[in-house]
Design an enzyme around this catalytic site. Structure first.
Site, PDB file in Angstrom:
ATOM      1  N   LYS A 203     -82.871  12.716   4.881  1.00 30.54           N
ATOM      2  CA  LYS A 203     -82.200  11.568   5.493  1.00 30.54           C
ATOM      3  C   LYS A 203     -80.729  11.918   5.641  1.00 30.54           C
ATOM      4  O   LYS A 203     -80.067  12.267   4.670  1.00 30.54           O
ATOM      5  CB  LYS A 203     -82.380  10.339   4.599  1.00 30.54           C
ATOM      6  CG  LYS A 203     -81.595   9.121   5.065  1.00 30.54           C
ATOM      7  CD  LYS A 203     -81.916   7.931   4.170  1.00 30.54           C
ATOM      8  CE  LYS A 203     -81.096   6.717   4.532  1.00 30.54           C
ATOM      9  NZ  LYS A 203     -81.447   5.576   3.658  1.00 30.54           N
ATOM     10  N   LYS A 257     -85.227  11.451   8.965  1.00 28.95           N
ATOM     11  CA  LYS A 257     -84.520  10.274   9.468  1.00 28.95           C
ATOM     12  C   LYS A 257     -83.068  10.609   9.744  1.00 28.95           C
ATOM     13  O   LYS A 257     -82.443  11.237   8.880  1.00 28.95           O
ATOM     14  CB  LYS A 257     -84.623   9.187   8.394  1.00 28.95           C
ATOM     15  CG  LYS A 257     -83.876   7.926   8.696  1.00 28.95           C
ATOM     16  CD  LYS A 257     -84.015   6.974   7.551  1.00 28.95           C
ATOM     17  CE  LYS A 257     -83.075   5.804   7.779  1.00 28.95           C
ATOM     18  NZ  LYS A 257     -82.981   4.965   6.620  1.00 28.95           N
TER      19      LYS A 257
HETATM   20  C1  PBG Z   1     -81.078   2.135   3.005  1.00 27.30           C
HETATM   21  C2  PBG Z   1     -81.664   2.392   4.331  1.00 27.30           C
HETATM   22  C3  PBG Z   1     -80.945   2.548   5.531  1.00 27.30           C
HETATM   23  C4  PBG Z   1     -81.904   2.629   6.542  1.00 27.30           C
HETATM   24  C5  PBG Z   1     -83.173   2.547   5.954  1.00 27.30           C
HETATM   25  N1  PBG Z   1     -83.011   2.416   4.574  1.00 27.30           N
HETATM   26  C6  PBG Z   1     -79.500   2.508   5.805  1.00 27.30           C
HETATM   27  C7  PBG Z   1     -78.606   3.448   5.168  1.00 27.30           C
HETATM   28  O1  PBG Z   1     -79.010   4.464   4.620  1.00 27.30           O
HETATM   29  O2  PBG Z   1     -77.408   3.157   5.196  1.00 27.30           O
HETATM   30  C8  PBG Z   1     -81.574   2.757   7.997  1.00 27.30           C
HETATM   31  C9  PBG Z   1     -82.636   2.384   8.963  1.00 27.30           C
HETATM   32  C10 PBG Z   1     -82.185   2.112  10.336  1.00 27.30           C
HETATM   33  O3  PBG Z   1     -81.024   2.349  10.737  1.00 27.30           O
HETATM   34  O4  PBG Z   1     -83.029   1.615  11.097  1.00 27.30           O
HETATM   35  N2  PBG Z   1     -81.206   3.006   1.993  1.00 27.30           N
END
Ligand code: PBG
Length: 332
Positions: A203, A257
Site C-alpha cells: 500500500k 493499492k
Molecule cells: C486506512 C485506509 C485508507 C484507504 C483504505 N484504508 C486511507 C489511508 O491509508 O489514508 C484508502 C481507500 C481509498 O482511497 O479508497 N488505513
C-alpha cells in the site's frame, strides 16, 4: 503492394477480431460480478444516505440503510463488501480505543448485515485512522512518530472485535510491521480459524486517497502524511519483500493499492508468488473516472469496465472498487 512480412497475408491478426462472436470466443480475460468487492461507508443515525462531495455517486449509509446496499450487492452477484466507519467526532481519541467497542458502528453494521444478508462476505479494515483524533493509523509519540509495536495490541483487539461481530476477512491496512502473524495467531487462539486475512501488502503513500479521507472524516484531522509507514511510490522491489513477509506470516491473500497506477506491481507479485492478489481501485481513481465522464472526456460505463478488466489482465483474483455495483449490473 510490397510486403516485407513473410507471414502476411497467411497471418492476419484482425481475422479473430472481425466479429462479435469471435471476439467473445478469443477473449483471454473476463470480469464477473463475483470478482468484485464493494467498499461501503457506514455512519450514525437511521434511514440516512449522506452523499460525499468529493466522491460523486458514493454515500455514507446508516446501519439500517447499509443492509439494503448489501442486499443489492448480493442480488447483483457481488461476492463481498468492505465496510468503513465514519466514527462520530466525540468517539475519536488519541489512542483510537473506539475500535475496541463491541457496539461501535462497524460491529453494529457487521451484525445487521450478517442477520439479513448472511450469504455475502464482509471484509473489514484493521487500522486506527477512522478512530483516532489525529487521523493517523497508529499511536503517535511525543515527537509525532507513528508507533509500530505499541499499536499492535489494539489492532489485535480490533481484529477480534470485528471477527466476533461476524467479519469474514480481516484486512490489516496500516502498512506497519509484524501485523499479519500476530493477528493470525490471535484469531486462531480465539476460535476464528476460518476468518481470512487479506493483507494490505503493498500500500503506497498515495495522493489518490483524498476522497476516502473525506468519507471517514479523517482528512481534516490528519496533520502531515503517512510516508513513514506507507510505501514510497518509487519502489517496486520493496513491494515484493512486503508480500513475501505477509505470506510467511499467514496471509490468505494480498492486496496492492492504489490500483491502476500500480498494475506493474500486481503483475510482478503474480509472477513471483502463488497467492491470490487483489487490487484496490481507490477513491481518487473512482473520482478521476467520474470527473472524466462528467466533462464528456470519456464514456462512463466503458471507462469503468475497461479499468476493471485491466486488473484481471494484470493477474488479479478480484478488485475492490466503488464502481462495483454499477459494474456488476452492467456485466450481469
Ligand atoms: C486506512 C485506509 C485508507 C484507504 C483504505 N484504508 C486511507 C489511508 O491509508 O489514508 C484508502 C481507500 C481509498 O482511497 O479508497 N488505513
Amino acid at each position: 503492394m510490397s510486403n516485407h512480412n513473410a507471414s502476411f497475408p497467411a497471418l492476419r491478426m484482425r481475422r479473430t477480431r472481425a466479429s462479435g462472436w469471435s471476439r467473445a470466443l478469443f477473449a483471454e480475460n473476463h470480469l464477473r460480478p463475483s470478482d468484485l468487492i464493494w467498499p461501503l461507508f457506514v455512519t450514525e443515525g437511521s434511514n440516512i444516505e449522506e452523499p460525499i462531495a468529493s466522491l460523486p455517486g458514493v454515500s455514507r449509509w446508516s446501519v439500517d440503510a447499509i443492509v439494503g446496499c448489501a442486499r443489492q450487492a448480493r442480488d447483483a452477484g457481488i461476492a463481498c463488501i468492505a465496510l468503513f466507519p465514519n466514527t462520530q467526532a466525540d468517539r475519536r481519541s488519541d489512542d483510537g480505543r473506539e475500535a475496541l467497542n463491541p457496539d461501535n458502528l462497524m460491529c453494529r453494521a457487521i451484525r445487521a448485515i450478517k442477520d439479513s444478508v448472511p450469504d455475502i462476505g464482509i471484509l473489514t479494515d484493521v487500522a486506527l485512522d477512522p478512530y483516532t483524533a489525529h487521523g493517523q493509523d497508529g499511536l503517535v509519540d511525543g515527537e509525532g512518530y507513528i508507533l509500530n509495536d505499541e499499536t499492535i495490541d489494539i489492532l489485535v483487539g480490533q481484529s477480534l472485535n470485528q471477527a466476533a461481530a461476524g467479519a469474514d476477512i480481516i484486512a490489516p491496512s496500516d502498512m506497519m510491521d509484524g501485523r499479519v502473524g500476530i493477528i493470525r495467531a490471535a484469531l486462531e487462539a480465539n476460535g476464528h480459524q476460518n476468518v481470512q486475512i487479506m493483507a494490505y501488502a503493498a500500500k503506497y503513500a498515495s495522493a489518490f486517497y483524498g476522497p476516502f479521507r473525506d468519507a471517514v472524516s479523517s482528512r481534516g484531522l490528519l496533520k502531515g502524511d503517512k510516508k513513514t509507514y506507507q510505501m514510497d511510490p518509487a519502489n517496486a522491489e520493496e513491494a515484493l519483500r512486503e508480500v513475501a513477509l505477509d505470506i510467511s506470516e499467514g496471509a490468505d491473500s494480498v492486496m496492492v493499492k492504489p490500483g491502476l497506477p500500480y498494475l506493474d506491481i500486481i503483475r510482478a507479485v503474480k509472477e513471483r508468488f502463488t497467492i491470490p492478489v487483489f487490487a484496490y481501485q481507490v477513491s481518487g481513481e473512482y473520482a478521476m473516472i467520474e470527473a472524466a465522464a462528467a466533462v464528456g472526456a470519456g464514456e462512463r460505463d466503458a471507462l469503468v469496465l475497461e479499468t476493471l478488466l485491466a486488473f484481471k489482465r494484470a493477474g488479479c483474483t478480484g478488485i475492490l472498487s466503488y464502481h462495483a455495483l454499477h459494474a456488476a449490473r452492467l456485466i450481469a
